[in-house]
Write a protein that holds these residues in place. Structure first.
Motif, PDB file in Angstrom:
ATOM      1  N   ALA A 114       0.836  -1.197   0.000  1.00  0.00           N
ATOM      2  CA  ALA A 114       0.000   0.000   0.000  1.00  0.00           C
ATOM      3  C   ALA A 114       0.871   1.247   0.000  1.00  0.00           C
ATOM      4  N   VAL A 115       0.323   2.355  -0.495  1.00  0.00           N
ATOM      5  CA  VAL A 115       1.100   3.589  -0.461  1.00  0.00           C
ATOM      6  C   VAL A 115       1.089   4.204   0.932  1.00  0.00           C
ATOM      7  N   HIS A 116       0.041   3.904   1.736  1.00  0.00           N
ATOM      8  CA  HIS A 116      -0.070   4.404   3.111  1.00  0.00           C
ATOM      9  C   HIS A 116      -0.265   3.242   4.068  1.00  0.00           C
ATOM     10  N   GLY A 117       0.281   3.334   5.280  1.00  0.00           N
ATOM     11  CA  GLY A 117       0.024   2.361   6.329  1.00  0.00           C
ATOM     12  C   GLY A 117      -1.266   2.695   7.051  1.00  0.00           C
ATOM     13  N   GLY A 118      -1.519   1.989   8.152  1.00  0.00           N
ATOM     14  CA  GLY A 118      -2.741   2.196   8.922  1.00  0.00           C
ATOM     15  C   GLY A 118      -3.849   1.289   8.439  1.00  0.00           C
ATOM     16  N   SER A 119      -4.997   1.348   9.101  1.00  0.00           N
ATOM     17  CA  SER A 119      -6.174   0.527   8.775  1.00  0.00           C
ATOM     18  C   SER A 119      -5.821  -0.957   8.682  1.00  0.00           C
ATOM     19  N   GLY A 120      -5.041  -1.419   9.641  1.00  0.00           N
ATOM     20  CA  GLY A 120      -4.685  -2.833   9.683  1.00  0.00           C
ATOM     21  C   GLY A 120      -3.429  -3.183   8.920  1.00  0.00           C
ATOM     22  N   LEU A 121      -2.868  -2.224   8.160  1.00  0.00           N
ATOM     23  CA  LEU A 121      -1.634  -2.490   7.423  1.00  0.00           C
ATOM     24  C   LEU A 121      -0.440  -2.100   8.275  1.00  0.00           C
ATOM     25  N   SER A 122       0.583  -2.951   8.275  1.00  0.00           N
ATOM     26  CA  SER A 122       1.739  -2.684   9.134  1.00  0.00           C
ATOM     27  C   SER A 122       2.562  -1.496   8.647  1.00  0.00           C
ATOM     28  N   PHE A 123       2.589  -1.274   7.320  1.00  0.00           N
ATOM     29  CA  PHE A 123       3.323  -0.115   6.818  1.00  0.00           C
ATOM     30  C   PHE A 123       2.877   0.171   5.394  1.00  0.00           C
ATOM     31  N   GLY A 124       3.210   1.355   4.924  1.00  0.00           N
ATOM     32  CA  GLY A 124       2.988   1.744   3.541  1.00  0.00           C
ATOM     33  C   GLY A 124       4.273   2.305   2.969  1.00  0.00           C
ATOM     34  N   VAL A 125       4.242   2.582   1.666  1.00  0.00           N
ATOM     35  CA  VAL A 125       5.433   3.082   0.981  1.00  0.00           C
ATOM     36  C   VAL A 125       5.956   4.354   1.636  1.00  0.00           C
ATOM     37  N   ILE A 126       5.061   5.306   1.933  1.00  0.00           N
ATOM     38  CA  ILE A 126       5.546   6.599   2.421  1.00  0.00           C
ATOM     39  C   ILE A 126       6.179   6.464   3.804  1.00  0.00           C
ATOM     40  N   GLU A 127       5.613   5.614   4.662  1.00  0.00           N
ATOM     41  CA  GLU A 127       6.220   5.404   5.987  1.00  0.00           C
ATOM     42  C   GLU A 127       7.591   4.746   5.860  1.00  0.00           C
ATOM     43  N   ALA A 128       7.700   3.777   4.946  1.00  0.00           N
ATOM     44  CA  ALA A 128       8.979   3.091   4.745  1.00  0.00           C
ATOM     45  C   ALA A 128      10.034   4.045   4.204  1.00  0.00           C
ATOM     46  N   LEU A 129       9.649   4.905   3.257  1.00  0.00           N
ATOM     47  CA  LEU A 129      10.618   5.842   2.694  1.00  0.00           C
ATOM     48  C   LEU A 129      11.073   6.870   3.728  1.00  0.00           C
ATOM     49  N   LEU A 141       3.697  11.845  -0.867  1.00  0.00           N
ATOM     50  CA  LEU A 141       3.198  11.215  -2.086  1.00  0.00           C
ATOM     51  C   LEU A 141       2.639  12.279  -3.023  1.00  0.00           C
ATOM     52  N   VAL A 142       2.985  12.186  -4.296  1.00  0.00           N
ATOM     53  CA  VAL A 142       2.429  13.098  -5.300  1.00  0.00           C
ATOM     54  C   VAL A 142       1.085  12.575  -5.797  1.00  0.00           C
ATOM     55  N   HIS A 143       0.970  11.262  -5.914  1.00  0.00           N
ATOM     56  CA  HIS A 143      -0.266  10.619  -6.363  1.00  0.00           C
ATOM     57  C   HIS A 143      -0.320   9.243  -5.707  1.00  0.00           C
ATOM     58  N   ARG A 144      -1.310   8.448  -6.054  1.00  0.00           N
ATOM     59  CA  ARG A 144      -1.486   7.133  -5.427  1.00  0.00           C
ATOM     60  C   ARG A 144      -1.574   6.043  -6.484  1.00  0.00           C
ATOM     61  N   LEU A 145      -1.265   4.849  -6.067  1.00  0.00           N
ATOM     62  CA  LEU A 145      -1.531   3.646  -6.850  1.00  0.00           C
ATOM     63  C   LEU A 145      -2.290   2.682  -5.947  1.00  0.00           C
ATOM     64  N   ASP A 146      -3.210   1.913  -6.522  1.00  0.00           N
ATOM     65  CA  ASP A 146      -3.884   0.874  -5.749  1.00  0.00           C
ATOM     66  C   ASP A 146      -2.844  -0.077  -5.164  1.00  0.00           C
ATOM     67  N   ARG A 147      -3.205  -0.690  -4.066  1.00  0.00           N
ATOM     68  CA  ARG A 147      -2.282  -1.603  -3.390  1.00  0.00           C
ATOM     69  C   ARG A 147      -1.764  -2.707  -4.322  1.00  0.00           C
ATOM     70  N   GLU A 148      -2.648  -3.253  -5.176  1.00  0.00           N
ATOM     71  CA  GLU A 148      -2.250  -4.368  -6.038  1.00  0.00           C
ATOM     72  C   GLU A 148      -1.621  -3.920  -7.350  1.00  0.00           C
ATOM     73  N   THR A 149      -1.606  -2.614  -7.620  1.00  0.00           N
ATOM     74  CA  THR A 149      -0.982  -2.095  -8.839  1.00  0.00           C
ATOM     75  C   THR A 149       0.494  -1.844  -8.581  1.00  0.00           C
ATOM     76  N   SER A 150       1.327  -2.233  -9.525  1.00  0.00           N
ATOM     77  CA  SER A 150       2.768  -1.987  -9.413  1.00  0.00           C
ATOM     78  C   SER A 150       3.160  -0.830 -10.326  1.00  0.00           C
ATOM     79  N   GLY A 151       4.424  -0.391 -10.200  1.00  0.00           N
ATOM     80  CA  GLY A 151       4.957   0.567 -11.160  1.00  0.00           C
ATOM     81  C   GLY A 151       5.292   1.933 -10.604  1.00  0.00           C
ATOM     82  N   CYS A 152       5.422   2.899 -11.526  1.00  0.00           N
ATOM     83  CA  CYS A 152       5.958   4.229 -11.225  1.00  0.00           C
ATOM     84  C   CYS A 152       5.112   4.990 -10.209  1.00  0.00           C
ATOM     85  N   LEU A 153       5.735   5.340  -9.104  1.00  0.00           N
ATOM     86  CA  LEU A 153       5.096   6.136  -8.058  1.00  0.00           C
ATOM     87  C   LEU A 153       5.995   7.328  -7.760  1.00  0.00           C
TER      88      LEU A 153
END
Length: 320
Positions: A114-129, A141-153
């Motif tokens: 996920a791009v964001h943590g919380g709501s039962g998720l241990s972490f998201g991209v922005i927290e990790a970065l 984050l400039v924009h978002r991608l769905d959790r299951e979508t990969s690629g340019c963020l």
């Protein structure tokens, strides 16, 4: 109050650093006091509890470098706070960075993160970065991608860069191209879908997006990259940026994305799973835009995960 926790139990002062100048005080506080209702932010502004350089200000005051912002004690609803990210996940994301300079960072986001943590998720991209780059205090984050979508963020490293990139997005100045796999047949190689999208919430609380004339304008341009028997490898160019836009528009054409459990076709998904697909086949392949006053476009390309490349190889072999 048992269901709330203080962000701060005392008044504190924030010194405005470069990068935040020009931002409205209300927007600054909404971002800084994450989880606090906007109504409360505007209430403390109206009451004069927020002060800049010891003086009362209005919600539309624009910050200057060196301003001292007095923030009163406020309370927020409890929420799941993402924990520390383990070293294995951090290493995975470090290796997924495909570009970085002083203004921005581009990540080839893995599927399932996920791009964001919380709501039962241990972490998201922005927290990790933020954990990977503790010296960078303005990562957003400039924009978002769905959790299951990969690629340019895209992640901005400066508030000024975030404003520039958001303005480019508003003016359709960022060319975003995705690749996806569907099952079916199209007579034409290029199809533009102009179908308004409306967010719905089902009885169980699940959010779905539907084509509906009451929805927001939504345009996707699809083009076939490759025909492989009953499968089509498709490029999708977003002309607007709505939630689940490509997924819903592909389903609207009668050829939903393979691996899509929400909008997909169960029989087609089973066939793709037998061929080795274990995720949504949607990948943000390229981003292209030109920074203001620069002469050349910036172009970023995220390669497909090996598992998707291997799947395409199997499909091609089957179709030949």
């Amino acid at each position: 109050m048992s269901n709330s926790q203080p962000i701060s139990s005392t008044v504190y002062i924030l010194n405005i650093e470069p990068g935040y100048e020009g931002q409205r005080i209300d927007n600054f506080l909404i971002n800084h006091l994450k989880g606090v209702p906007k109504s409360l932010v505007y209430r403390i502004l109206r009451r004069g509890e927020v002060r800049v350089n010891k003086g009362r200000i209005k919600a539309n005051y624009r910050l200057q470098v060196g301003d001292q912002v007095r923030v009163p004690p406020v309370r927020m609803a409890e929420k799941d706070e993402p924990g520390r990210v383990d070293s294995r996940q951090l290493d995975r994301l470090e290796k997924a960075i495909i570009f970085e300079d002083k203004r921005l960072l581009v990540l080839n986001k893995p599927s399932g993160v996920a791009v964001h943590g919380g709501s039962g998720l241990s972490f998201g991209v922005i927290e990790a970065l933020r954990q990977l780059r503790p010296e960078e205090h303005q990562l957003e984050l400039v924009h978002r991608l769905d959790r299951e979508t990969s690629g340019c963020l895209l992640i901005a490293k400066r508030r000024s860069a975030l404003r520039t990139l958001h303005e480019l997005m508003r003016s359709n100045g960022i060319d975003k191209r995705y690749i996806t796999l569907v099952k079916g047949h199209w007579r034409r190689d290029r199809v533009e879908v102009d179908a308004p999208l409306l967010k719905n919430t089902l009885q169980g609380g699940e959010r779905v997006v539907v084509v509906d004339p009451r929805g927001k304008e939504s345009v996707t341009r699809f083009s076939i990259r490759e025909r492989m028997g009953n499968f089509l490898l498709i490029e999708a160019r977003l002309m607007t940026g709505r939630t689940h836009q490509i997924r819903v528009h592909a389903a609207h054409l009668g050829t939903p994305i393979l691996g899509d459990e929400k909008y997909g076709d169960a029989a087609a998904n089973r066939e793709a799973k037998e061929l080795g697909l274990r995720r949504l086949f949607l990948h943000a392949e390229t981003l292209r835009f030109r920074w203001p006053d620069e002469k050349q476009d910036l172009v970023f390309r995220a390669p497909l995960e090996p598992v998707l490349d291997e799947l395409l190889t199997r499909i091609r072999a089957k179709a030949s």
